[in-house]
Design a protein around this motif. Structure first.
Motif, PDB file in Angstrom:
ATOM      1  N   VAL A   1       1.952   1.882  -3.682  1.00  6.67           N
ATOM      2  CA  VAL A   1       0.844   1.920  -4.537  1.00  6.67           C
ATOM      3  C   VAL A   1       0.215   3.484  -4.085  1.00  6.67           C
ATOM      4  O   VAL A   1       0.614   4.176  -4.949  1.00  6.67           O
ATOM      5  CB  VAL A   1      -0.643   1.887  -4.238  1.00  6.67           C
ATOM      6  CG1 VAL A   1      -1.237   1.824  -5.229  1.00  6.67           C
ATOM      7  CG2 VAL A   1       0.089  -0.368  -4.904  1.00  6.67           C
TER       8      VAL A   1
ATOM      9  N   THR B   1     -17.629  -5.284   0.704  1.00  6.36           N
ATOM     10  CA  THR B   1     -18.118  -6.602   0.915  1.00  6.36           C
ATOM     11  C   THR B   1     -17.760  -5.501   2.524  1.00  6.36           C
ATOM     12  O   THR B   1     -16.955  -5.108   2.866  1.00  6.36           O
ATOM     13  CB  THR B   1     -17.554  -7.620   1.027  1.00  6.36           C
ATOM     14  OG1 THR B   1     -16.126  -7.506   1.293  1.00  6.36           O
ATOM     15  CG2 THR B   1     -16.900  -8.532  -0.023  1.00  6.36           C
TER      16      THR B   1
ATOM     17  N   LYS C   1     -10.607   1.999   1.211  1.00  5.88           N
ATOM     18  CA  LYS C   1      -9.532   1.010  -0.111  1.00  5.88           C
ATOM     19  C   LYS C   1     -10.144  -0.048  -0.867  1.00  5.88           C
ATOM     20  O   LYS C   1     -11.572  -0.521  -0.496  1.00  5.88           O
ATOM     21  CB  LYS C   1      -8.601   0.376   0.814  1.00  5.88           C
ATOM     22  CG  LYS C   1      -7.410   1.592   1.412  1.00  5.88           C
ATOM     23  CD  LYS C   1      -6.956   0.700   2.146  1.00  5.88           C
ATOM     24  CE  LYS C   1      -4.940   1.625   2.787  1.00  5.88           C
ATOM     25  NZ  LYS C   1      -4.625   0.461   3.706  1.00  5.88           N
ATOM     26  N   PRO C   2      -9.542  -0.031  -2.146  1.00  4.64           N
ATOM     27  CA  PRO C   2      -8.486  -0.029  -2.580  1.00  4.64           C
ATOM     28  C   PRO C   2      -8.228   1.787  -2.292  1.00  4.64           C
ATOM     29  O   PRO C   2      -9.285   2.232  -3.976  1.00  4.64           O
ATOM     30  CB  PRO C   2      -7.761  -0.854  -3.802  1.00  4.64           C
ATOM     31  CG  PRO C   2      -9.259  -1.779  -3.911  1.00  4.64           C
ATOM     32  CD  PRO C   2     -10.334  -0.688  -2.736  1.00  4.64           C
ATOM     33  N   VAL C   3      -7.233   2.328  -2.652  1.00  9.59           N
ATOM     34  CA  VAL C   3      -7.660   4.065  -3.026  1.00  9.59           C
ATOM     35  C   VAL C   3      -6.932   3.705  -4.649  1.00  9.59           C
ATOM     36  O   VAL C   3      -6.215   3.059  -5.148  1.00  9.59           O
ATOM     37  CB  VAL C   3      -5.681   4.182  -2.673  1.00  9.59           C
ATOM     38  CG1 VAL C   3      -6.169   6.566  -2.893  1.00  9.59           C
ATOM     39  CG2 VAL C   3      -6.463   4.640  -1.300  1.00  9.59           C
ATOM     40  N   LYS C   4      -7.659   4.843  -5.515  1.00 10.78           N
ATOM     41  CA  LYS C   4      -8.253   4.975  -6.477  1.00 10.78           C
ATOM     42  C   LYS C   4      -7.171   5.998  -7.260  1.00 10.78           C
ATOM     43  O   LYS C   4      -7.192   7.234  -6.204  1.00 10.78           O
ATOM     44  CB  LYS C   4      -9.198   5.085  -7.567  1.00 10.78           C
ATOM     45  CG  LYS C   4      -9.855   2.950  -7.301  1.00 10.78           C
ATOM     46  CD  LYS C   4     -10.733   3.100  -7.123  1.00 10.78           C
ATOM     47  CE  LYS C   4     -11.719   1.769  -8.214  1.00 10.78           C
ATOM     48  NZ  LYS C   4     -11.121   1.129  -7.393  1.00 10.78           N
TER      49      LYS C   4
ATOM     50  N   ASP D   1       0.834  -1.019   0.016  1.00  7.06           N
ATOM     51  CA  ASP D   1       0.317  -0.043   0.135  1.00  7.06           C
ATOM     52  C   ASP D   1       0.780   1.511  -0.098  1.00  7.06           C
ATOM     53  O   ASP D   1       0.577   2.451  -0.527  1.00  7.06           O
ATOM     54  CB  ASP D   1      -0.626  -0.417   0.966  1.00  7.06           C
ATOM     55  CG  ASP D   1      -1.835  -1.407   1.024  1.00  7.06           C
ATOM     56  OD1 ASP D   1      -2.869  -1.524   2.008  1.00  7.06           O
ATOM     57  OD2 ASP D   1      -2.118  -1.695  -0.402  1.00  7.06           O
TER      58      ASP D   1
ATOM     59  N   GLU E   1     -12.661  -1.386   5.679  1.00  8.56           N
ATOM     60  CA  GLU E   1     -13.645  -1.709   6.393  1.00  8.56           C
ATOM     61  C   GLU E   1     -13.902  -0.219   5.784  1.00  8.56           C
ATOM     62  O   GLU E   1     -14.590   0.863   6.443  1.00  8.56           O
ATOM     63  CB  GLU E   1     -13.604  -2.405   7.279  1.00  8.56           C
ATOM     64  CG  GLU E   1     -12.212  -2.945   7.888  1.00  8.56           C
ATOM     65  CD  GLU E   1     -13.225  -4.224   8.010  1.00  8.56           C
ATOM     66  OE1 GLU E   1     -13.850  -4.065   7.794  1.00  8.56           O
ATOM     67  OE2 GLU E   1     -11.660  -5.056   7.881  1.00  8.56           O
TER      68      GLU E   1
END
Lengths: 243, 194
Positions: A45, A242, A147-150, A42, A127
């Motif tokens: 990224v 989720t 997350k996931p961070v875009k 992470d 979460e």
């Protein structure tokens, strides 16, 4: 790539500290982001996302809240203005779930510090928990990213540090301005006594009378929770993730 | 389900195959000359198609999701190996986590389910960051089993996790190999062919 997890003694000269973190002296237009995440994947990224979204972005990535506090000089009882206070940070982006100190605890520590409370803090979490988001916002977080961070998430962060750049305009004495972790409005008197003051001259919590350089999308103008959390650009309603 | 994003990707880049010879592993050979495609200078386009076919397959099977595409968008001339760098870090970390999980589950005395949960959270996080959807989903199920202290369930989940991870790793290696060949093929120049 930015170093992380390096410990230096408090009061270390700026240049030594900068070296240990792999930093060079701050340049006038450069934005400095402190990224905190225990996952190396992470960190890599988020660093790349930040660099791609803003050309002049310098990123320091550390692996824990403790390291982050050490970097800021908040880990000791001594006043952080001793020595290396010219490590300016324009934005802090931190993961929520981390061993040891959570992102929330780090957020609290930053907001409790008179020197650093104006630095915008953004929380990331995998979460999608509303209570968690609310709690962070109430504690003064600018935004909460699921997350996931875009790239689109990171581009939004520009609002939090870009306003200050625009408003700060031209400040001649970059070195002096760099001594404390805030930049000054052109018309503000700069005196050494201002070091410990918490006048929010650069954060988005400026008084409403300031020039209209604040982006309309900015959801929080004060550290307390924004009027309508649901309307904020916070991407927590990503229902596909989720729970 | 590839999803709209995957389909668009496929439409943009897929090209029809043109009489390829046998496949030896991931190296495609031309039937006529017996040479690997990348050497022929014609290979770049076909390898491009191969890569996209593989990607489309991985999306379709739910092995990867759009976060992987996001990673690809972060790769450019200034950071030409970004995706493989991140993925290699992911492999490294994942294998460590899997070893830890297996170790915890094999403990004679009471297994530390809480610790397993922590490892799984990490695994879930990094998997989601690179777009490894199926691996992440197995982690979710595994985590649920740890929350119930369900040893049998955990064992099953661990097996599945190891399988999914191995499969993902082999597919991503394949992808990177094709990418490497494509880079080679793009660098080879031949007189124009009709």
């Amino acid at each position: 790539m930015a170093q992380n997890g390096v410990v230096t003694a408090p009061g270390t000269k700026w240049s030594e500290k900068a070296d240990s973190f792999g930093l060079s002296p701050p340049e006038s237009d450069e934005v400095h982001v402190l990224a905190v995440d225990d996952s190396l994947v992470d960190r890599k990224v988020i660093e790349r996302l930040l660099k791609i979204s803003a050309c002049n972005c310098k990123v320091t990535a550390v692996e824990s809240g403790i390291r982050a506090l050490q970097f800021l000089g908040l880990d000791t009882e001594k006043s952080p203005s001793d020595g290396f206070d010219s490590l300016k940070v324009d934005l802090i982006i931190t993961d929520y779930c981390m061993p040891g100190m959570t992102g929330y605890e780090l957020l609290k520590k930053i907001k409790e510090s008179s020197t650093f409370k104006q630095i915008p803090v953004v929380i990331m979490s995998s979460e999608n928990v509303l209570a968690r988001i609310d709690r962070c916002l109430e504690e003064g977080a600018e935004d909460f990213i699921v997350k996931p961070v875009k790239l689109s998430d990171v581009k939004r962060l520009k609002d939090y540090y870009m306003t200050r750049e625009v408003r700060a305009g031209s400040y001649q004495d970059r070195e002096e301005a760099g001594r404390i972790n805030k930049r000054k409005l052109p018309d503000t008197d700069t005196t050494p006594d201002d070091l410990s003051s918490s006048q929010p001259s650069i954060s988005t919590s400026a008084p409403p009378s300031s020039p209209s350089s604040s982006p309309p999308s900015s959801s929080s103008s004060v550290p307390s929770s924004p009027p309508t959390v649901l309307d904020s650009p916070i991407r927590r309603l990503k229902m596909t993730s989720t729970d | 389900m590839i999803g709209m994003l995957g389909r668009e990707y496929l439409k943009l880049f897929y090209k029809q195959d043109e009489g390829e010879g046998e496949v030896a592993g991931v190296f495609k050979y031309q039937a006529k000359t017996g040479l690997p495609l990348w050497m022929l200078g014609l290979g770049a386009d076909r390898l491009w198609a191969d890569m996209n076919r593989l990607l489309a397959f991985l999306f379709h099977q739910g092995i990867l999701d759009e976060q992987f595409l996001q990673l690809q968008q972060l790769q450019d001339e200034t950071s030409p190996n970004f995706v493989s760098e991140v993925v290699n870090i992911y492999f490294h970390e994942s294998e460590k986590l899997l070893r830890n999980l297996r170790g915890l589950l094999m403990e004679r005395e009471l297994s530390d389910y809480k610790k397993m949960g922590i490892h799984l959270n990490q695994f879930m996080g990094s998997s989601s960051s690179i777009g490894a959807k199926r691996v992440r989903n197995v982690c979710v199920a595994f985590r649920a089993a740890t929350e119930q202290n369900n040893r049998a369930g955990c064992l099953r989940a661990l097996e599945m996790l190891e399988q999914e991870y191995c499969y993902l790793k082999s597919k991503l290696h394949e992808l990177f190999q094709i990418e490497q060949q494509r880079a080679l093929a793009a660098g080879v120049r031949y007189p124009a062919q009709n």
